[in-house]
Motif scaffolding. Structure first.
Motif, mmCIF file in Angstrom:
data_model
loop_
_atom_site.group_PDB
_atom_site.id
_atom_site.type_symbol
_atom_site.label_atom_id
_atom_site.label_comp_id
_atom_site.label_asym_id
_atom_site.label_seq_id
_atom_site.Cartn_x
_atom_site.Cartn_y
_atom_site.Cartn_z
ATOM 1 N N ALA A 113 0.642 -1.413 0.245
ATOM 2 C CA ALA A 113 -0.176 0.047 0.321
ATOM 3 C C ALA A 113 1.180 0.988 0.211
ATOM 4 O O ALA A 113 0.721 2.408 0.028
ATOM 5 C CB ALA A 113 -0.713 0.078 1.199
ATOM 6 N N GLU A 114 2.012 0.897 0.819
ATOM 7 C CA GLU A 114 2.735 2.688 0.731
ATOM 8 C C GLU A 114 3.757 2.853 -0.847
ATOM 9 O O GLU A 114 3.983 3.701 -0.871
ATOM 10 C CB GLU A 114 3.619 2.166 1.475
ATOM 11 N N VAL A 115 3.132 1.415 -1.348
ATOM 12 C CA VAL A 115 4.197 1.414 -2.667
ATOM 13 C C VAL A 115 3.231 2.362 -3.811
ATOM 14 O O VAL A 115 3.668 3.258 -4.618
ATOM 15 C CB VAL A 115 5.146 0.590 -3.576
ATOM 16 N N SER A 116 2.042 1.625 -2.809
ATOM 17 C CA SER A 116 0.942 1.810 -4.422
ATOM 18 C C SER A 116 1.236 3.483 -3.904
ATOM 19 O O SER A 116 0.462 4.558 -5.072
ATOM 20 C CB SER A 116 -0.001 0.828 -3.921
ATOM 21 N N GLN A 117 0.673 4.083 -2.647
ATOM 22 C CA GLN A 117 0.822 4.904 -2.685
ATOM 23 C C GLN A 117 1.242 6.426 -2.861
ATOM 24 O O GLN A 117 1.149 7.405 -3.939
ATOM 25 C CB GLN A 117 0.019 5.169 -0.974
ATOM 26 N N TRP A 118 2.914 5.775 -3.040
ATOM 27 C CA TRP A 118 3.688 6.592 -3.636
ATOM 28 C C TRP A 118 3.551 6.807 -5.262
ATOM 29 O O TRP A 118 4.035 7.625 -5.460
ATOM 30 C CB TRP A 118 4.912 6.338 -2.880
ATOM 31 N N ARG A 119 2.891 5.663 -5.974
ATOM 32 C CA ARG A 119 3.271 6.194 -7.034
ATOM 33 C C ARG A 119 1.612 6.656 -7.350
ATOM 34 O O ARG A 119 2.140 7.392 -8.700
ATOM 35 C CB ARG A 119 3.033 4.247 -7.715
ATOM 36 N N HIS A 141 9.626 18.909 -6.536
ATOM 37 C CA HIS A 141 10.347 17.898 -5.865
ATOM 38 C C HIS A 141 10.034 17.067 -6.506
ATOM 39 O O HIS A 141 8.901 16.003 -6.108
ATOM 40 C CB HIS A 141 10.904 18.120 -4.678
ATOM 41 N N HIS A 142 10.612 15.983 -6.505
ATOM 42 C CA HIS A 142 10.847 13.912 -6.514
ATOM 43 C C HIS A 142 9.748 13.937 -4.967
ATOM 44 O O HIS A 142 10.446 14.015 -4.171
ATOM 45 C CB HIS A 142 11.477 13.032 -7.000
ATOM 46 N N GLY A 143 9.343 12.292 -5.065
ATOM 47 C CA GLY A 143 8.774 12.449 -4.306
ATOM 48 C C GLY A 143 9.780 10.999 -3.334
ATOM 49 O O GLY A 143 8.948 10.412 -2.298
ATOM 50 N N GLY A 144 10.790 11.295 -3.143
ATOM 51 C CA GLY A 144 11.978 9.903 -3.024
ATOM 52 C C GLY A 144 11.361 8.555 -3.917
ATOM 53 O O GLY A 144 10.982 8.771 -4.814
ATOM 54 N N TYR A 145 12.371 8.051 -2.818
ATOM 55 C CA TYR A 145 12.194 6.465 -3.631
ATOM 56 C C TYR A 145 12.493 5.862 -2.658
ATOM 57 O O TYR A 145 12.695 5.682 -1.874
ATOM 58 C CB TYR A 145 13.187 6.398 -4.771
ATOM 59 N N PHE A 146 12.150 4.376 -2.784
ATOM 60 C CA PHE A 146 11.810 3.308 -1.462
ATOM 61 C C PHE A 146 13.056 3.026 -2.145
ATOM 62 O O PHE A 146 13.766 1.942 -3.196
ATOM 63 C CB PHE A 146 10.913 2.375 -2.097
ATOM 64 N N ILE A 147 13.960 1.893 -0.716
ATOM 65 C CA ILE A 147 15.272 1.223 -0.527
ATOM 66 C C ILE A 147 14.901 0.038 -0.146
ATOM 67 O O ILE A 147 14.003 0.356 1.497
ATOM 68 C CB ILE A 147 15.871 2.533 -0.578
ATOM 69 N N LYS A 148 15.422 -0.898 -0.042
ATOM 70 C CA LYS A 148 14.966 -1.933 1.075
ATOM 71 C C LYS A 148 16.431 -2.123 1.590
ATOM 72 O O LYS A 148 17.392 -2.443 1.376
ATOM 73 C CB LYS A 148 14.484 -3.220 0.148
ATOM 74 N N ARG A 149 15.919 -1.967 3.454
ATOM 75 C CA ARG A 149 17.075 -2.011 4.200
ATOM 76 C C ARG A 149 16.880 -3.720 5.050
ATOM 77 O O ARG A 149 15.696 -3.477 5.977
ATOM 78 C CB ARG A 149 17.461 -0.874 4.820
ATOM 79 N N GLY A 150 16.869 -4.688 4.786
ATOM 80 C CA GLY A 150 16.839 -5.969 5.996
ATOM 81 C C GLY A 150 15.719 -6.462 5.335
ATOM 82 O O GLY A 150 15.472 -6.180 4.257
ATOM 83 N N ALA A 151 15.214 -6.135 6.673
ATOM 84 C CA ALA A 151 13.181 -6.318 6.437
ATOM 85 C C ALA A 151 12.836 -5.617 6.366
ATOM 86 O O ALA A 151 11.491 -5.510 6.231
ATOM 87 C CB ALA A 151 12.892 -7.784 7.861
ATOM 88 N N LYS A 152 12.927 -4.316 5.831
ATOM 89 C CA LYS A 152 12.724 -2.623 6.331
ATOM 90 C C LYS A 152 12.378 -2.661 4.673
ATOM 91 O O LYS A 152 13.153 -2.098 3.948
ATOM 92 C CB LYS A 152 12.852 -2.215 7.158
ATOM 93 N N ILE A 153 11.325 -1.868 4.519
ATOM 94 C CA ILE A 153 11.087 -0.489 3.137
ATOM 95 C C ILE A 153 11.052 0.686 3.250
ATOM 96 O O ILE A 153 10.260 1.116 3.487
ATOM 97 C CB ILE A 153 10.332 -1.355 2.129
ATOM 98 N N VAL A 154 12.409 0.882 3.388
ATOM 99 C CA VAL A 154 11.913 2.969 3.377
ATOM 100 C C VAL A 154 12.232 3.684 2.716
ATOM 101 O O VAL A 154 13.319 2.918 1.569
ATOM 102 C CB VAL A 154 13.179 3.363 4.655
ATOM 103 N N ARG A 155 11.999 5.068 2.341
ATOM 104 C CA ARG A 155 11.869 5.511 1.588
ATOM 105 C C ARG A 155 13.136 7.359 1.480
ATOM 106 O O ARG A 155 13.307 7.483 2.996
ATOM 107 C CB ARG A 155 10.853 6.587 1.158
ATOM 108 N N GLU A 156 13.963 7.342 0.642
ATOM 109 C CA GLU A 156 14.511 8.969 0.771
ATOM 110 C C GLU A 156 14.793 9.733 -0.330
ATOM 111 O O GLU A 156 13.969 9.343 -1.569
ATOM 112 C CB GLU A 156 16.326 7.495 0.611
ATOM 113 N N TRP A 157 15.063 10.322 -0.117
ATOM 114 C CA TRP A 157 15.537 11.147 -1.139
ATOM 115 C C TRP A 157 17.496 11.799 -1.656
ATOM 116 O O TRP A 157 17.397 11.698 -0.632
ATOM 117 C CB TRP A 157 14.990 12.840 -0.807
#
Length: 345
Positions: A113-119, A141-157
């Motif tokens: 849902a987080e990735v879908s809402q971001w798209r 500005h762009h809305g950041g991008y998602f990156i997988k760190r371990g078991a979590k998916i975080v958003r970065e700019w």
């Protein structure tokens, strides 16, 4: 109730001996019932520990919460259910199979849902960019991008100029407002072709393209260069010297341009597709991705067979494989060879 209080109570209300004995009996009876209830509760808790009771549904559990290797059960319980789970807190430390499956599905649904809402947000932003010319100067500005760190998916700019990354859009926006990373910095324009450059030194070097002057010649081959530095870099191809090295690995390079391109591989991607969640380290890679994945246009046409392609890279590869075109850097004939061909004709 202590004996002194009972005496005071007896003296104040003038209870009879039978009434006083009744009060004592009720007190003893209540204490006995409380003890029995406490004993029964302790037996229930002990039975729960022995039977591995599930922390969520209080049924028989099959897996320990804090020993899971494939899935972070504790993080899922805290994020999805907002239940604080601590190790050895006196409460059940297991989870049943049914609750584990539901919890995994809930965590996966949350990430999706987080990735879908971001798209969806990116698509709406792209549609809103089709505005009148008076609104074209508004910085988006762009809305950041998602990156997988371990078991979590975080958003970065990430800043497209200095490659610095941020964990919040507010910090990214504040960074982009700095003079060193602002897009409205002073530029120098070529009076011949209108190209904008960042410094006067680059402009002077660019002007040599229009004059066609190649005053620096190689002593080992027919190569000629516009600048002395270009000749120095070319001479390294004869000597094999690679003086520039990467600070992150053992790779070495002939020139600073190749070194700068290599260093991007050690940094997070700074260019992000506005239509999907993919990110790229190079702007050309992003443009090729958008041309091949999100567009049906094929503006590059082969002069030999008329076949059309989406990107310049694809048509250059086609010309080399099908029409045996020589493999040249960037697909462009060097200036000194082109001048020699013009002189021969």
């Amino acid at each position: 109730m202590s004996s002194t209080l009972l005496v005071q109570k007896l003296a104040s209300v003038k209870l009879s001996k039978s009434e006083f004995d009744k009060i004592k009996w009720l007190k003893a009876n209540n204490m006995e019932k409380s003890y029995k209830a406490l004993t029964s509760l302790r037996k229930v808790l002990k039975a729960q520990e022995n039977k591995n009771i599930c922390r969520l549904c209080l049924k028989v559990g099959c897996k320990k919460i804090f020993s899971s290797q494939d899935f972070d059960i504790v993080a899922g319980i805290r994020q999805i259910l907002h239940v604080q789970v601590e190790e050895n807190d006196g409460k059940p430390q297991h989870i049943c199979r049914a609750c584990e499956v539901v919890l995994k599905s809930a965590v996966k649904l949350k990430e999706t849902a987080e990735v879908s809402q971001w798209r969806l947000h990116q698509e709406l932003e792209m549609v809103s960019r089709i505005t009148p010319e008076s609104d074209m100067k508004v910085t988006r500005h762009h809305g950041g991008y998602f990156i997988k760190r371990g078991a979590k998916i975080v958003r970065e700019w990430a800043c497209g100029k200095c490659r610095q990354t941020f964990v919040s859009q507010e910090a990214f926006t504040e960074h982009e407002a700095l003079p060193t990373c602002r897009s409205d910095n002073k530029s120098f324009v070529c009076e011949t072709c209108g190209l904008e450059l960042k410094s006067m030194t680059r402009l002077k070097r660019h002007r040599l393209i229009h004059t066609g002057e190649l005053q620096y010649s190689c002593s080992s081959c027919a190569y000629r260069a516009r600048t002395k530095y270009a000749l120095v870099v070319h001479s390294r191809s004869h000597s094999g010297e690679r003086p520039l090295s990467c600070t992150h690995c053992a790779a070495t390079f002939f020139n600073s341009s190749n070194l700068a391109s290599h260093k991007r591989r050690h940094l997070p991607p700074a260019f992000h597709c506005e239509l999907c969640e993919r990110s790229f380290r190079f702007k050309e890679a992003l443009q090729n991705h958008q041309a091949t994945q999100h567009s049906s246009a094929k503006p590059h046409i082969c002069n030999s067979c008329g076949k059309a392609f989406s990107t310049r890279k694809m048509i250059c590869r086609h010309e080399r494989r099908v029409h045996n075109r020589p493999r040249l850097r960037s697909g462009v004939t060097p200036t000194y060879l082109r001048q020699q061909q013009e002189n021969l004709t």
